[in-house]
Design an enzyme around this catalytic site. Sequence first.
Site, PDB file in Angstrom:
ATOM      1  N   CYS A   1      -4.613  -1.669  -1.705  1.00 18.18           N
ATOM      2  CA  CYS A   1      -4.775  -0.154  -1.816  1.00 18.18           C
ATOM      3  C   CYS A   1      -5.804   0.140  -2.971  1.00 18.18           C
ATOM      4  CB  CYS A   1      -3.446   0.516  -2.296  1.00 18.18           C
ATOM      5  SG  CYS A   1      -3.347   2.203  -2.814  1.00 18.18           S
TER       6      CYS A   1
ATOM      7  N   CYS B   1     -11.010   3.321   0.885  1.00 19.49           N
ATOM      8  CA  CYS B   1      -9.673   3.308   0.987  1.00 19.49           C
ATOM      9  C   CYS B   1      -9.120   2.522   2.172  1.00 19.49           C
ATOM     10  CB  CYS B   1      -9.317   4.849   1.225  1.00 19.49           C
ATOM     11  SG  CYS B   1      -7.578   5.316   1.795  1.00 19.49           S
TER      12      CYS B   1
ATOM     13  N   ASP C   1       0.835  -0.992  -0.056  1.00 20.88           N
ATOM     14  CA  ASP C   1       0.145  -0.136   0.136  1.00 20.88           C
ATOM     15  C   ASP C   1       0.920   1.033  -0.019  1.00 20.88           C
ATOM     16  OD1 ASP C   1      -2.302   1.471   0.413  1.00 20.88           O
ATOM     17  OD2 ASP C   1      -2.141   1.839   2.374  1.00 20.88           O
ATOM     18  N   SER C   2       0.367   2.416   0.014  1.00 17.67           N
ATOM     19  CA  SER C   2       1.183   3.482   0.072  1.00 17.67           C
ATOM     20  C   SER C   2       1.696   3.712   1.299  1.00 17.67           C
ATOM     21  CB  SER C   2       0.238   4.827  -0.235  1.00 17.67           C
ATOM     22  OG  SER C   2      -0.722   4.878   0.316  1.00 17.67           O
TER      23      SER C   2
ATOM     24  N   HIS D   1      -6.810   2.959   4.360  1.00 16.08           N
ATOM     25  CA  HIS D   1      -6.595   3.524   5.523  1.00 16.08           C
ATOM     26  C   HIS D   1      -7.759   3.799   6.269  1.00 16.08           C
ATOM     27  CE1 HIS D   1      -2.658   4.456   3.473  1.00 16.08           C
ATOM     28  NE2 HIS D   1      -2.538   5.171   4.608  1.00 16.08           N
TER      29      HIS D   1
ATOM     30  N   GLU E   1      -1.956   8.157   8.901  1.00 18.35           N
ATOM     31  CA  GLU E   1      -0.476   7.959   8.790  1.00 18.35           C
ATOM     32  C   GLU E   1       0.228   8.722   9.977  1.00 18.35           C
ATOM     33  OE1 GLU E   1       1.854   6.502   6.712  1.00 18.35           O
ATOM     34  OE2 GLU E   1       0.001   5.574   5.646  1.00 18.35           O
TER      35      GLU E   1
HETATM   36  N1  DGL Z   1      -5.056   3.190   1.250  1.00 12.29           N
HETATM   37  C1  DGL Z   1      -4.906   3.639   0.056  1.00 12.29           C
HETATM   38  C2  DGL Z   1      -6.303   3.471  -0.663  1.00 12.29           C
HETATM   39  O1  DGL Z   1      -6.760   2.376  -0.434  1.00 12.29           O
HETATM   40  C3  DGL Z   1      -4.161   4.878  -0.637  1.00 12.29           C
HETATM   41  C4  DGL Z   1      -4.388   6.183   0.014  1.00 12.29           C
HETATM   42  C5  DGL Z   1      -3.389   7.111  -0.151  1.00 12.29           C
HETATM   43  O2  DGL Z   1      -2.352   6.904  -0.314  1.00 12.29           O
HETATM   44  O3  DGL Z   1      -3.906   8.199  -0.958  1.00 12.29           O
HETATM   45  O4  DGL Z   1      -6.740   4.189  -1.690  1.00 12.29           O
END
Ligand code: DGL
Length: 283
Positions: free
Chosen positions: A76, A186, A13-14, A188, A154
């Site tokens: 992600c 997302c 993931d990011s 996150h 984050e």
């Molecule tokens: N966790 C990610 C997602 O599901 C990426 C969030 C990001 O880096 O902007 O989209």
Amino acid sequence: MSEMKTGAIGIFDSGIGGLSVAQAIRQLMPAEHLIYVADTAYAPYGDKTDEVIYQRMNLITHHLMQVGVKAVVVACNTATTAAISRLRLTYPLPIIGVEPGVKPAVTASKTRVIGVLATPRTLATPAFASLAQRYADSATILLQPCPAFVPLIESLQFDTPQMRQAIHSAIQPLLTQGADTLVLGCTHYNFIADLVADIAGPDVTVIRTENAVAQQLRRRLAECQLSSGEKAAATEQFCSSGDLNLFSQQLRRLWQREGPTSTNPGVFALAGLCVAQKAQADI
Ligand code: DGL
């Protein structure tokens, strides 16, 4: 083939959002080795172009292939909607992605109005547009980009006044328009799911997708005869392209394991590789 079966599952993931997916995978498949990559030096992906995101996916998947993974999970939504089909054309191994749970939301909604919370990039991709189009006759689908969420998550701000304010501003317009179901589009956002539910109130259903992704991965591994037959405790490795002190802190907060199945997680830097690529990408 038996060597392939004992290979790890690569998950990326990011940043830390994909840990929620890794957690679901660990719970469903305690015998699988896991390697997690947080591309923190490039987070958030949500404000990057498809091309930059693809370059990162390509680099990380190449690295995971080199260390011998048997499958990759793009944990992600942004990366999945931006470029998973391109990635699948490049690498000959099972690649599982995650998309906003529009289908379960449409099924759950009584008002037939759903709200999708996601990154600006996810909501702007043709892949998401085509997903939404499939359900456009069944429900009104309201889109809500939430660029403030990922930086707060984050930095481990899960229940601060700033986070509450950001959630409130994001969901209020959706609720006013009649949404009774909110999609966390997302990975996150899984870490603030309870807070979103709390702020939205008891009449609103919150949809998340990490368990469905874990189940899909289990199905794919079985189909490809890649499921681990190991009885020994599985291992976990965590890599980051960013600050390792922060990453260790994030892991201590977020990586809870059920039962004594795992060895101590190792934390590794991907910094050398990624800084070189970052310099190239910045040119
Ligand atoms: N966790 C990610 C997602 O599901 C990426 C969030 C990001 O880096 O902007 O989209």
